[in-house]
Design a protein around this motif. Structure first.
Motif, PDB file in Angstrom:
ATOM      1  N   MET A 126       0.853  -1.208   0.000  1.00  0.00           N
ATOM      2  CA  MET A 126       0.000   0.000   0.000  1.00  0.00           C
ATOM      3  C   MET A 126       0.876   1.241   0.000  1.00  0.00           C
ATOM      4  SD  MET A 126      -3.074  -0.317   2.735  1.00  0.00           S
ATOM      5  CE  MET A 126      -4.109   1.131   2.566  1.00  0.00           C
ATOM      6  N   LYS A 127       0.482   2.234  -0.783  1.00  0.00           N
ATOM      7  CA  LYS A 127       1.239   3.486  -0.777  1.00  0.00           C
ATOM      8  C   LYS A 127       1.103   4.155   0.597  1.00  0.00           C
ATOM      9  CE  LYS A 127       0.807   4.531  -5.663  1.00  0.00           C
ATOM     10  NZ  LYS A 127       0.139   5.361  -6.664  1.00  0.00           N
ATOM     11  N   GLY A 129       0.595   7.225   1.449  1.00  0.00           N
ATOM     12  CA  GLY A 129      -0.565   8.129   1.567  1.00  0.00           C
ATOM     13  C   GLY A 129      -1.834   7.356   1.864  1.00  0.00           C
ATOM     14  N   ASP A 130      -1.997   6.210   1.190  1.00  0.00           N
ATOM     15  CA  ASP A 130      -3.211   5.408   1.390  1.00  0.00           C
ATOM     16  C   ASP A 130      -3.258   4.852   2.813  1.00  0.00           C
ATOM     17  OD1 ASP A 130      -3.790   5.927  -1.192  1.00  0.00           O
ATOM     18  OD2 ASP A 130      -3.220   3.961  -1.973  1.00  0.00           O
ATOM     19  N   GLN A 131      -2.067   4.475   3.333  1.00  0.00           N
ATOM     20  CA  GLN A 131      -2.029   3.914   4.692  1.00  0.00           C
ATOM     21  C   GLN A 131      -2.403   4.972   5.723  1.00  0.00           C
ATOM     22  OE1 GLN A 131       1.046   1.021   5.692  1.00  0.00           O
ATOM     23  NE2 GLN A 131       1.785   1.063   3.586  1.00  0.00           N
ATOM     24  N   ILE A 132      -1.936   6.201   5.493  1.00  0.00           N
ATOM     25  CA  ILE A 132      -2.282   7.273   6.450  1.00  0.00           C
ATOM     26  C   ILE A 132      -3.763   7.655   6.275  1.00  0.00           C
ATOM     27  CG2 ILE A 132      -1.756   9.615   7.234  1.00  0.00           C
ATOM     28  CD1 ILE A 132       1.131   9.180   6.303  1.00  0.00           C
ATOM     29  N   ALA A 133      -4.222   7.700   5.024  1.00  0.00           N
ATOM     30  CA  ALA A 133      -5.625   8.076   4.768  1.00  0.00           C
ATOM     31  C   ALA A 133      -6.588   7.080   5.422  1.00  0.00           C
ATOM     32  CB  ALA A 133      -5.867   8.146   3.254  1.00  0.00           C
ATOM     33  N   VAL A 165       3.623  10.566  -0.337  1.00  0.00           N
ATOM     34  CA  VAL A 165       2.325   9.865  -0.235  1.00  0.00           C
ATOM     35  C   VAL A 165       2.223   8.803  -1.330  1.00  0.00           C
ATOM     36  CG1 VAL A 165       0.895  11.631   0.907  1.00  0.00           C
ATOM     37  CG2 VAL A 165       1.152  11.672  -1.590  1.00  0.00           C
ATOM     38  N   ASN A 166       2.956   9.019  -2.430  1.00  0.00           N
ATOM     39  CA  ASN A 166       2.876   8.080  -3.558  1.00  0.00           C
ATOM     40  C   ASN A 166       3.923   6.970  -3.493  1.00  0.00           C
ATOM     41  OD1 ASN A 166       0.726   9.424  -4.903  1.00  0.00           O
ATOM     42  ND2 ASN A 166       2.178  11.057  -5.418  1.00  0.00           N
ATOM     43  N   ALA A 167       4.725   6.977  -2.418  1.00  0.00           N
ATOM     44  CA  ALA A 167       5.794   5.967  -2.320  1.00  0.00           C
ATOM     45  C   ALA A 167       5.287   4.715  -1.607  1.00  0.00           C
ATOM     46  CB  ALA A 167       6.977   6.557  -1.561  1.00  0.00           C
ATOM     47  N   TYR A 168       5.929   3.591  -1.914  1.00  0.00           N
ATOM     48  CA  TYR A 168       5.699   2.352  -1.168  1.00  0.00           C
ATOM     49  C   TYR A 168       6.776   2.260  -0.083  1.00  0.00           C
ATOM     50  CZ  TYR A 168       2.386   0.864  -4.709  1.00  0.00           C
ATOM     51  OH  TYR A 168       1.292   0.789  -5.526  1.00  0.00           O
TER      52      TYR A 168
END
Ligand code: SF4
Length: 339
Positions: A126-127, A129-133, A165-168
């Motif tokens: 998961m990227k 940003g997605d994990q924080i979102a 946010v776009n990094a893995y």
């Protein structure tokens, strides 16, 4: 001179005093009920934290410091459980709240925790940003776009490029991952963060950067922190006060300067003597002989007595009284109590 359970705790002034404490822990007991017996991991521990204060919890592995952190989050893993005492957060005894109330009001919003090794638990597919979102979606019901916007702000706050946010996770260094984990702990704006060994497995330069980040978050945002580590020298760098734990008990507490520069408890002295020196005369590195005790059957009297070079008869029989020295410096040792 005070007894262990006399209304005065190791790190506070007075349980009935007028100080504005964010967290007040009294007589806390956390035991693990194993097939071998009951492990008294945290045994009658009391301390308090003012708003904006960094308290360091120091001690060897297995002394109960991480269990104490889990207890404050009410996340003690089975077969452990909190069996006594109170944890007051913002004046509310959180041990009296139902699990649902605690989850909604306190865990992550009031007290959050950076778990030991958490940077290695980021979801690899998961990227960032997605994990924080996800945190904002689960706790605040925010749509993904808003969550990503807030994730960018958080990454900036912890000194990372918002584009991460776009990094893995595999695209980030260890230090960057630790910053992400700190950003996650900050997400819901908690007034208290517990950081369990936040610099373990990082090189010394990155360790210093992470500590500076924690210190600047405390200064700029007024966040209170409990930083848990076995490394007393590192804790002395950022903490306002230090509590030294041994075998489930706090044995010395005081301002960071006093405890580090003028330790009084033989265990604290041993910890400090074990720290390698980079400057000055070459001296042989000292350690503390022996092993921490089995907490199923801790030694009677002072739990440190089998390893203490100053042990006296009374140490083998009676638990030491807590003595208050100058400036709120407290020590649980017969050497001081009998002076
Ligand atoms: Fe050593 Fe006794 Fe002090 Fe314990 S109470 S640390 S055994 S001198």
């Amino acid at each position: 001179m005070y007894e262990q359970d006399n209304g005065i705790d190791m790190a506070g002034i007075s349980k009935n005093g007028v100080e504005d404490y964010l967290l007040e822990v009294s007589d806390l007991k956390v035991y693990y009920f194993t097939s071998r017996g009951v492990v008294k991991a945290v045994d009658n521990v009391g301390f308090s934290i003012r708003r904006g204060e960094i308290l360091a919890l120091a001690g060897e592995s297995g002394c109960g410091k991480s269990t104490l952190g889990y207890a404050l989050m009410r996340l003690v893993p089975p077969p452990g459980r909190i069996v006594g005492g109170s944890i007051k957060f913002n004046g509310v005894d959180v041990l009296r709240l139902s699990e649902e109330e605690f989850r909604k009001k306190i865990r992550w919003r009031g007290i959050s925790m950076i778990f030991q090794g958490a940077m290695n638990s980021l979801n690899p597919v998961m990227k960032i940003g997605d994990q924080i979102a996800e945190i904002f979606r689960i706790h605040l019901g925010l749509p993904k776009q808003e969550g990503i916007k807030r994730a960018r702000e958080l990454l900036k706050m912890v000194g990372l490029d918002p584009e991460k946010v776009n990094a893995y996770p595999h695209e980030l260094s260890g230090g960057m991952k630790q910053r992400v984990v700190i950003a996650m702990a900050l997400a819901l704006n908690p007034p208290l963060i517990i950081a369990d060994e936040p610099t373990t497995a990082l090189d010394v330069v990155v360790q210093a950067q992470i500590l500076n980040l924690l210190k600047s978050l405390q200064r700029e945002k007024g966040i209170s922190m409990i930083v848990i580590s076995h490394d007393l020298s590192l804790l002395a760098e950022i903490a306002d006060s230090i509590a030294v734990m041994y075998a489930g008990k706090i044995v010395e507490y005081g301002s960071s300067d006093i405890v580090y520069k003028n330790p009084q408890h033989p265990y604290t002295l041993g910890l400090i003597d074990s720290i390698p020196r980079l400057s000055g005369e070459k001296t042989e590195l000292k350690g503390i002989p022996g092993e921490p005790p089995d907490l199923i059957n801790p030694p009677p009297g002072c739990r440190f007595h089998p390893r203490c070079p100053f042990a006296m008869d009374i140490c083998r029989k009676e638990e030491p009284l807590i003595v208050e020295l100058k400036y709120g410096h407290r020590v649980a040792c017969w050497l001081i109590a009998k002076r």
